[in-house]
Design an enzyme around this catalytic site. Sequence first.
Site, mmCIF file in Angstrom:
data_model
loop_
_atom_site.group_PDB
_atom_site.id
_atom_site.type_symbol
_atom_site.label_atom_id
_atom_site.label_comp_id
_atom_site.label_asym_id
_atom_site.label_seq_id
_atom_site.Cartn_x
_atom_site.Cartn_y
_atom_site.Cartn_z
ATOM 1 N N CYS A 178 0.659 -1.056 -0.098
ATOM 2 C CA CYS A 178 0.353 0.069 0.011
ATOM 3 C C CYS A 178 0.695 1.583 0.215
ATOM 4 C CB CYS A 178 -0.705 -0.122 1.175
ATOM 5 S SG CYS A 178 -2.099 -1.743 0.779
ATOM 6 N N HIS A 306 -2.310 7.805 6.863
ATOM 7 C CA HIS A 306 -3.106 6.389 5.263
ATOM 8 C C HIS A 306 -4.712 6.057 6.407
ATOM 9 C CE1 HIS A 306 -1.914 2.505 3.698
ATOM 10 N NE2 HIS A 306 -2.341 1.811 5.321
ATOM 11 N N THR A 310 -8.875 0.130 9.939
ATOM 12 C CA THR A 310 -8.500 -1.311 10.650
ATOM 13 C C THR A 310 -8.302 -1.207 12.161
ATOM 14 O OG1 THR A 310 -6.154 -1.455 10.078
ATOM 15 C CG2 THR A 310 -8.234 -2.544 8.541
ATOM 16 N N PRO A 311 -8.650 -2.112 13.066
ATOM 17 C CA PRO A 311 -8.685 -1.584 14.682
ATOM 18 C C PRO A 311 -7.287 -1.104 14.804
ATOM 19 C CG PRO A 311 -10.073 -3.050 14.444
ATOM 20 C CD PRO A 311 -9.497 -2.887 13.210
ATOM 21 N N ALA A 312 -5.886 -1.682 14.385
ATOM 22 C CA ALA A 312 -5.261 -1.503 15.119
ATOM 23 C C ALA A 312 -4.354 -0.425 13.946
ATOM 24 C CB ALA A 312 -3.994 -2.682 14.844
ATOM 25 N N GLU A 317 -1.103 4.950 14.040
ATOM 26 C CA GLU A 317 -1.170 6.394 13.064
ATOM 27 C C GLU A 317 -1.529 7.622 14.302
ATOM 28 O OE1 GLU A 317 -0.812 7.976 8.749
ATOM 29 O OE2 GLU A 317 -2.952 6.749 10.111
ATOM 30 N N LYS A 335 -10.163 7.822 2.815
ATOM 31 C CA LYS A 335 -10.687 6.195 2.466
ATOM 32 C C LYS A 335 -11.725 5.771 2.980
ATOM 33 C CE LYS A 335 -5.745 3.786 2.439
ATOM 34 N NZ LYS A 335 -5.347 5.003 2.943
ATOM 35 N N HIS A 340 -9.642 1.972 0.781
ATOM 36 C CA HIS A 340 -8.555 1.790 0.366
ATOM 37 C C HIS A 340 -8.528 1.545 -1.149
ATOM 38 C CE1 HIS A 340 -4.386 0.895 1.238
ATOM 39 N NE2 HIS A 340 -4.752 -0.346 2.111
ATOM 40 N N PHE A 399 2.068 -3.256 3.976
ATOM 41 C CA PHE A 399 2.305 -4.175 4.658
ATOM 42 C C PHE A 399 4.005 -4.594 4.555
ATOM 43 C CE2 PHE A 399 -1.586 -7.475 3.122
ATOM 44 C CZ PHE A 399 -2.200 -6.712 4.502
#
Length: 411
Positions: A178, A306, A310-312, A317, A335, A340, A399
Site C-alpha cells: 500500500c 493512511h 482497521t482497528p490496529a 497512526e 478512504k 483503500h 504490509f
Amino acid sequence: MPSLQSLSPIAALSIRAYTATTALGRGRAAQAEALRARRGGLRENDFPHTGEGARLRTWIGRVDGLEDAPLPDPWARWDCRNNRLAWLAFQQDGFPEAVSEVRDRLGPTRVALVLGTSTASIGATEEAYARLEEGADGEPAFPADLDRPIVHTPHSLGDFMQAATGLRGPCVTVATACSSSAKVFAQAARLISSGIVDAAVVGGVDTLCGSVLYGFNSLGLVSVRPCRPFDSERDGLSLGEAGGFALLERPGPGEGGLQLRGYGESSDAHHMSAPHPEGLGARLAMSDALARAGVEARDVGYLNLHGTATPANDGVEAGAVAALFPDSLHASSTKGWTGHTLGAAGIVESVFALIALEDGLLPGVLNSTAPDAACGPQIRFDNARSEGLRYAMNNSFGFGGNNSSLLFGRA
C-alpha cells in the site's frame, strides 16, 4: 545510519501536472468536488463474482466504465482491467500533453517512468486460470484471448505505459503493497538527483480482483459496511481501485507552483500485516520527510493519513501523529471516499494533498462520527478551509512495515 537531524534538505522538484481517477470520478475536479460535497464513492459490492458461494458482503470503491473501454488497438496486447484504468486515468487533466511536452523538450531517454502497483493485472491471470482450455498437447492452456504473457507479470503496468508514452528512460515498477505509489516519488527524486534523468512520470494503478477482495477478507480486515476511519466503532476497510500520475522536474530559477519538498521511507518489518505497535516506522517516515524538506512539524497544515479503518492501524497512526505534530494540524483519512486503493493509495492521496495546497480544501473523515479515544486533536472529522497553506503531507504504510511519507509545498 545517519540521524534524522543530519539529513540535508533535498532539492525541491516541481510538479508540472497531476491527476487521479477513482470511484469519485475522472480527474482532479471530480475528486475535489466530491471531497467538498462530502459525497463518497463507495457502493455495496457488485464486482463480477469469482469463485463459489455468495458474493463477498462488503463495500467497494469501483471505477465505472472499465468493462466497456478496451484499450485502443495499438495497445491491445496489454488489455486488462488494470491497464484500462491506467489509460483512462492518464487521459485526464491534460496529462498526455504535459508528458509529450517534456519528452520532446528533454528527449525520451531523459524522462523516467516510475509506477507503483500492488496486484498489477492479476485479475487477468485469475480469469485465464478460471477459463483454462485443453491445449494442443492435451495439457491445460490459457484461452487464446488471454495467452499474452505480458499481462501476467507485475511489470505489465510499466511496460504498457512505456509503450503508450514513448518514454525511453528507466522504467521501474515499485511493489511495496500500500505504499507503492508513494515510494515512486522518492525513487524518482533519486533518479533526478543523481543525474540519470531530468524528469519523471510517477504514479500508480491498482484494480479490484478476486485475490484482493478475498485475500483481505481472509485476513479479517474487510468491513461489511462502509469503512469508518478513526471511529471508535471501526471494524475494517473498504477496498477500492484507482489510478493517478504526476510529472516531476527540476524547477527553473525563481519558479513557483507546487513542489515535492521531502520524502521519508522506513521498513520496520515488525509484522507481515500489522503495524509496529508503537508506530516506529510511521514516526521515522514522517520525521525523515520533514528533515529532508528542512521543515518543522508545526509548519505542516494538512496531513492525509493512511487511515485504513482497521482497528490496529488507526490507533497506532493516531499515536504517532500526536507525538510529532502540534494540535493545530488538520489531519484526516480520505478512504471513506475512495476505499483503500492499495498500490494506488499513495498517488491518489498525494493528489488530495496537492488539492489541499492548491484549493485550500482540507477534507475531514467521511462515514465516521465518534472519534476513537486514541485520536489527538490533529485528526479532524469535519472539512475545513485554509487560505495560507504552505505544506501538506501524505502517509502511505504498506504490509511488512514498508512506510512512506511525502511532503509537498508551495514554492
